[in-house]
Design an enzyme around this catalytic site. Structure first.
Site, short mmCIF file in Angstrom:
data_model
loop_
_atom_site.label_atom_id
_atom_site.label_comp_id
_atom_site.label_asym_id
_atom_site.label_seq_id
_atom_site.Cartn_x
_atom_site.Cartn_y
_atom_site.Cartn_z
N HIS A 79 0.77 -1.23 -0.18
CA HIS A 79 0.05 0.02 0.01
C HIS A 79 0.88 1.26 -0.09
CE1 HIS A 79 -3.47 -2.11 -0.10
NE2 HIS A 79 -3.94 -1.75 1.49
N TYR A 120 -6.32 3.39 11.75
CA TYR A 120 -6.69 2.56 10.55
C TYR A 120 -6.03 3.04 9.20
CZ TYR A 120 -10.32 0.14 13.68
OH TYR A 120 -10.81 -0.38 14.67
N GLU A 121 -5.63 1.81 8.44
CA GLU A 121 -4.87 2.40 7.50
C GLU A 121 -5.67 3.16 6.36
OE1 GLU A 121 -2.96 -1.21 5.87
OE2 GLU A 121 -4.72 -1.73 4.90
N SER A 122 -7.14 2.99 6.33
CA SER A 122 -8.05 3.79 5.72
C SER A 122 -7.57 5.32 5.86
CB SER A 122 -9.15 3.63 5.91
OG SER A 122 -9.68 3.66 7.20
N GLY A 123 -6.88 5.75 6.79
CA GLY A 123 -6.49 7.17 7.06
C GLY A 123 -7.17 7.93 8.25
#
Lengths: 272, 261, 272, 261
Positions: free
Chosen positions: C104, D57-60
């Site tokens: 990612h 969370y890696e979604s930001g």
């Protein structure tokens, strides 16, 4: 985790002689009160970093706080030159001032690299200019895929990053809005950070365009209403344009400047 | 010709420069604006022939629509009226660097015959200059990346020099083809707008050449004011004087600054 | 300058056989309707780019649109594997699928480089993993200041970038909020761009956390209400979690999948 | 011991794993969370001993405070309750990469004795695998950059292998000192939490060693389930069974997912 301190305590604790210090703010939210406190505490041998050193850096340089300036544009915006800055460079007064000079794009990318934990950043910049010959922190680098040559600049990682924001909550979460320049990067690139704010509120109300810095990314918050005067704090007060104009004759003359310093800075400890 | 299109009879050289700069901006295009004359010209254009001109300020405001002249490139009115306000890194990296902006406006202390600009030091040497200027700011990358560059400067031998004391921003380097060799993506300076007239790059050499005179100016006046042996095209044109409308809008704009003081 | 088109027109005009196409969206605002339209128009030999290829890429791959996938995580989020993706890789069905695989962080930086007009980006990544041995678009680069070795990845610059957003105004200015992933970078990195939106409104009301793309940075806008179902559009509708679960048995079997394709895509032209 | 601190007598191995993972998170620290068990554990910790735990969370989403278990790492409830939502590039570049996050949670299809993880392919070779897995996602940089890493996986010889089919994320590489040689800034895997017990790196070799057993498990069971010759410390400890309070909160959390379906 951010602690809420008084401005004097925060500067005493966070800013040390010889430190590299960035007070950032692009025209808006300039941490002027924090700069005055650094003068008042007579910090010396600082390396001052800022894209747009203006009046507050002129004052700090004139007061003898700085041994080096890292910057990309030094002027009194909308008015003209910074005379203390010129006097330091041209006549080493009150102390010699070393300079490290970049473009805005280069400086912005140096902060980005600093905030990203990378040793350098790459940009299309400086090519054909005389800057690389004078600035050792500009080198060329080859793209490993295309072979194209680009500019590389090292990360800037200040010992202390200082910014001004509109609000913090009582836990030390910070919110600023309007033009926010490189303020987030300044805090994230720095080992220690201080955010002066217009007010400490019970709860931050999310706003369009706001940048939020969570408390765990900030060392200290100090409530300093009016802390960015004569620049402005969107939603709180406007730019004091007259101050910028009045600075020109004050900064132009060493004696007038020293009187100003006695009266307006040394003799004017803030209660905050 | 309607009343608003009729030309004015009394105007200053600065007003002529500002109007000429404004006319150089196309409706629907985007313009990277610095404070002072460029900002005045861009706002004048948006109020006259180019209502869809996109104003981009290096403070990070995209599509600002100020209702008065901003006092600085970071004036709150820019953030309040912008389509989007972005960080310093984003404005340079995502918007300027890839060549998205049509026109970049630059001024400077010195310019040479190839449109290279000095805003750093005058006289002495770099470490010990006679005059220390503000420095580069956004200019090197504006000069490198905008599709075209407009330079606005008053003509004088002090400003239009044979040899720059420092190259802060690159125009055509040492002549035609240099931008390509340096890998600069933008097209370079298309016009230098002065109080005496307009200089444009010669198609063969890229040397800045007088192509248009301001009303009442002469090529000889221009030759005297330019510090290098100025090339002049055969039969230079003459700029249309500011129209009544342009002048009225310009003066209204300027008045907004006085009010804000 | 953005034009407001119907979805069918926009895909007809913008997406060509052989193109590199990125349909982005990190869990939220996934441009599913646009993907179905690409299937319906039977585009072939596409290089599909996406950090998190999920159901819509599984469908496009199963329908034979893609010859290559550039990605960093391919799965049915919260459910399991993508069976069409696996079938293409493991058994070349319906056509062989070449892959170019990143993390990612690597993909996000590739979009950043693409949006920035740079040929590559630098990150701390991939060190010690088996990815660089399989992926030619990962190389090592040395910091010209510290000598440290870091990873470099080339910019991704799709021919077409496609995203879904909540709103556009009638001029084509786009606003999205909530989790916005790499959507801005996708549009800015691409030669052409399409934004499908839940609704076209008279005026965009600024919102906390919103990302705005000005009309001059977008090629086309198409109004497609529900255009990101079964993912969600914050403020409009929730994720259809059952759809993700129901996809598993459909995607698992070639015949069931082809029936689904006939009924739900080829036989279901949208009016938008 | 109050009622809420008394241990439960009936719980599943998965519940024990989740509780053990939750207990590993310190109040006031920050945690980079993936969906599934890590998210459940982090939300359990926030509702029990670590109310000030910062969930990233890696979604930001920075500092998400979901009132139910999110259905995906990009669930709207995360954006709605976060202190700040940032772009994908920012979450990786500004927040993960510089080592700001205390704990990263990882799972995987295969792990080896040095905590290296495979989430890419099983069997065959890379271009022609027996089983194609989802791939890297955020894992390589989480493994590289977080101050410490927790790995949660059910123990079985299929998962705990002598030799990975692919190294997606690095633990201790081929042993002590390898992380430093590779220049990986974070500390590496501090614990592997399994249904049978907890493995921790040997201080001298960094080899993952059984230090703690789950209630009712034996070292021999663990040896059978681990695909390499498992080292066991002298007199391994035994985990405290979930308390009644932990179990109640955990089951309430799980119920929120069922409701959302």
């Amino acid at each position: 985790m951010a602690r809420i301190l008084r401005l004097r305590e925060a500067v005493e604790e966070l800013v040390r002689d010889g430190d590299t210090v960035a007070l950032e703010g692009f025209t808006h939210l300039i941490p002027v009160a924090a700069g005055h406190e650094i003068i008042r505490q007579r910090r010396r041998d600082l390396t001052l970093v800022r894209m747009t050193p203006d009046i507050i850096y002129d004052q700090m340089i004139g007061a003898g706080c700085a041994r080096k300036l890292v910057f990309s544009w030094g002027g009194n915006p909308g008015v003209g030159s910074l005379h203390r800055f010129r006097d330091a460079i041209q006549h080493s007064w009150p102390v010699p001032l070393e300079i490290e000079e970049h473009s805005h794009a280069g400086m912005a990318n140096r902060y980005v690299a600093g905030a990203s934990g990378l040793p350098f950043a790459v940009l299309r910049g400086y090519k054909g200019t005389d800057l690389p010959a004078q600035t050792s922190t500009i080198k060329m680098i080859e793209c490993p895929f295309t072979g194209e040559e680009l500019a590389a600049v090292p990360a800037v990682n200040p010992d202390v990053g200082i910014i001004h924001a509109q609000q913090a909550d009582r836990q030390g979460n910070v919110q600023m809005w309007g033009i926010t320049g490189v303020q987030k990067e300044t805090v994230l690139a720095s080992s220690r950070s201080l955010v002066t704010v217009e007010e400490v509120v019970d709860e931050l109300t999310p706003r369009p365009g706001a940048v939020v810095l969570p408390k765990w990314a900030v060392s200290a918050v100090a409530e300093v209403p009016g802390g960015s005067h004569p620049s402005y704090a969107q939603g709180y007060y406007d730019r004091d344009n007259a101050y910028y104009q009045q600075w020109d004759p004050i900064g132009r003359d060493r004696e007038t400047f020293e009187e100003w310093l006695q009266t307006e800075v040394y003799g004017a400890e803030r209660s905050a | 010709m309607t009343a608003s299109e009729s030309t004015a009879s009394e105007f200053t050289a600065d007003e002529m420069m500002t109007v000429a700069a404004a006319r150089s901006l196309q409706d629907g295009g985007s313009c990277f604006v610095g404070i002072g004359l460029p900002s005045t010209a861009a706002n004048l254009a948006r109020r006259t022939h180019a209502p869809e001109l996109v104003l981009v300020y290096e403070s990070g405001t995209l599509g600002a629509k100020p209702d008065r002249l901003p006092l600085s490139i970071g004036d709150g009115v820019l953030a309040d009226t912008a389509d989007s306000v972005v960080s310093s890194a984003e404005i340079f990296n995502y918007w300027l660097q890839p060549g998205r902006i049509d026109v970049g406006f630059l001024g400077g202390a010195q310019v040479d015959r190839f449109g290279n600009i000095n805003t750093t030091v005058i006289g002495g040497d770099y470490r010990n200059p006679k005059v220390r200027l503000p420095g580069a700011g956004g200019a090197p990358e504006i000069a490198a990346s905008c599709k075209e560059v407009l330079i606005v400067m008053r003509a004088s031998p002090r400003n239009f020099v044979e040899q720059l004391d420092f190259v802060t921003s690159v125009g055509y380097g040492s002549g035609k083809g240099d931008r390509e060799k340096l890998g600069l993506p933008g097209g370079g300076p298309m016009k230098i707008i002065t109080d005496l007239g307009i200089l444009e790059p010669d198609p063969d050499t890229s040397e800045l050449t007088l192509t248009t005179l301001s009303p009442g100016s002469t090529a000889d006046q221009a030759r005297e004011a330019i510090g290098w042996p100025l090339q002049v095209v055969d039969a230079p044109g003459v700029q249309q004087a500011p129209t009544e409308q342009e002048l009225r809008v310009l003066r209204e704009l300027k008045a907004t600054v006085a009010e804000a003081d």
